[in-house]
Write an enzyme that holds these catalytic residues in place. Structure first.
Site, PDB file in Angstrom:
ATOM      1  N   SER A   1      25.493  25.369  62.932  1.00  0.00           N
ATOM      2  CA  SER A   1      26.424  24.522  63.681  1.00  0.00           C
ATOM      3  C   SER A   1      27.523  25.392  64.283  1.00  0.00           C
ATOM      4  O   SER A   1      28.186  26.152  63.579  1.00  0.00           O
ATOM      5  CB  SER A   1      27.051  23.463  62.761  1.00  0.00           C
TER       6      SER A   1
ATOM      7  N   SER B   1      20.979  17.773  69.260  1.00  0.00           N
ATOM      8  CA  SER B   1      20.705  18.982  68.484  1.00  0.00           C
ATOM      9  C   SER B   1      20.686  18.674  66.999  1.00  0.00           C
ATOM     10  O   SER B   1      20.970  17.545  66.574  1.00  0.00           O
ATOM     11  CB  SER B   1      21.765  20.055  68.775  1.00  0.00           C
TER      12      SER B   1
ATOM     13  N   SER C   1      22.681  20.095  64.646  1.00  0.00           N
ATOM     14  CA  SER C   1      23.859  20.615  63.967  1.00  0.00           C
ATOM     15  C   SER C   1      24.429  19.658  62.921  1.00  0.00           C
ATOM     16  O   SER C   1      25.215  20.083  62.074  1.00  0.00           O
ATOM     17  CB  SER C   1      24.950  20.955  64.983  1.00  0.00           C
TER      18      SER C   1
ATOM     19  N   LYS D   1      30.794  16.059  65.270  1.00  0.00           N
ATOM     20  CA  LYS D   1      30.955  16.828  64.034  1.00  0.00           C
ATOM     21  C   LYS D   1      31.682  15.953  63.004  1.00  0.00           C
ATOM     22  O   LYS D   1      32.108  14.844  63.292  1.00  0.00           O
ATOM     23  CB  LYS D   1      31.753  18.110  64.266  1.00  0.00           C
TER      24      LYS D   1
END
Length: 268
Positions: free
Chosen positions: A233, A71, A73, A128
């Site tokens: 996100s 993705s 994010s 992350k």
């Protein structure tokens, strides 16, 4: 698919056949056929692969593991299609499947990009950036990050457009300085800074929510993470903190992107 479980199962099956062949079937072949007895071909492709499978399992479990970014994010740091390499031993060694830490090492630091098992569904892996460590007060109001009362510098870049990996020209590219570690982030000025937590998640106990954003105190044994694509996100603002036991390792290298091999390099 849980590839670790699959590799462990295949390695275990091959190991059982390898042991049976070494201590049971091989002596029987030697006794009945003599020194020129050959191992059946099906054992070559099962038991014969056990040492290789064991090496792959050990490397993947304790050294490095590849992941694919699905993705956006973490744009612009990481874009869909990036293949990243994750250091599995930098935070200590864990037994596969059991996730039991057997060797302790350094703790995750602010600015580290980590892969972890998603607390809402541990079968999923997320990636992350760590912005808060145990004991930190993390403030994210009006899209500005403040850690323990210190506002983290955020500056414009020569080009204010989000650049590679984004299509919307109105998204803004910024350079964030987190404890001296610089990395690019993307902001969308059209979107509100308001955060709506996932109902029932533990973050609500340690965080205050408002129309301007969120203020949290990171509990012991947990970490607060954000995506670099801040307005697109799903991260600790929404579903809470990452338990230390969920951390897989630190992503440090983009080793391939078959749509754009120029992206290969270290992750800031």
């Amino acid at each position: 698919m849980d590839y670790t479980l699959l590799i462990v199962a295949v390695t275990l099956a091959a190991g059982v056949l390898w042991g049976l062949d070494r201590w049971v079937w091989a002596p029987e072949r030697l006794a009945s056929l003599g020194p020129h007895a050959r191992r059946p071909r099906w054992l070559d492709y099962t038991a014969g692969l056990f040492p290789i499978l064991l090496l792959v399992l050990a490397f993947r479990s304790f050294v490095f593991e590849p992941f694919r970014i699905p993705s956006g994010s973490m744009m612009p740091t990481l874009v869909p299609g990036d293949f990243v390499l994750v250091n599995k031993f930098v935070y200590g060694l864990r037994l596969p499947l059991l996730n039991l830490k057997i060797v302790r090492a350094k703790e995750p630091a602010r600015g580290d990009v980590i892969v972890f098992r998603y607390p809402v569904n541990p079968r999923l892996d997320y990636i992350k950036r760590v912005v808060g460590v145990p004991g930190d007060e993390v403030v994210y109001l009006d899209k500005r990050l403040v850690i323990n009362g210190e506002r983290q510098p955020l500056s414009r870049l020569p080009s204010s457009r989000a650049g590679e990996g984004t299509k919307e020209s109105w998204q803004q590219l910024r350079l964030e300085n987190l404890d001296g570690r610089r990395h690019r982030i993307v902001l969308d000025p059209r979107l509100s800074p308001e955060v709506r937590p996932v109902p029932g998640m533990s973050a609500a106990q340690d965080c205050r929510y408002s129309r301007r954003g969120i203020v949290c105190r990171v509990p012991e044994g947990h970490y607060f993470v954000l995506g670099d694509n801040r307005d697109y996100s799903q991260d600790s603002r929404y579903w809470g903190f990452v338990p230390e036991k969920n951390i897989v390792g630190r992503a440090f290298l983009v080793w391939a992107n078959f749509s754009n091999m120029k992206r290969v390099g270290r992750i800031p």
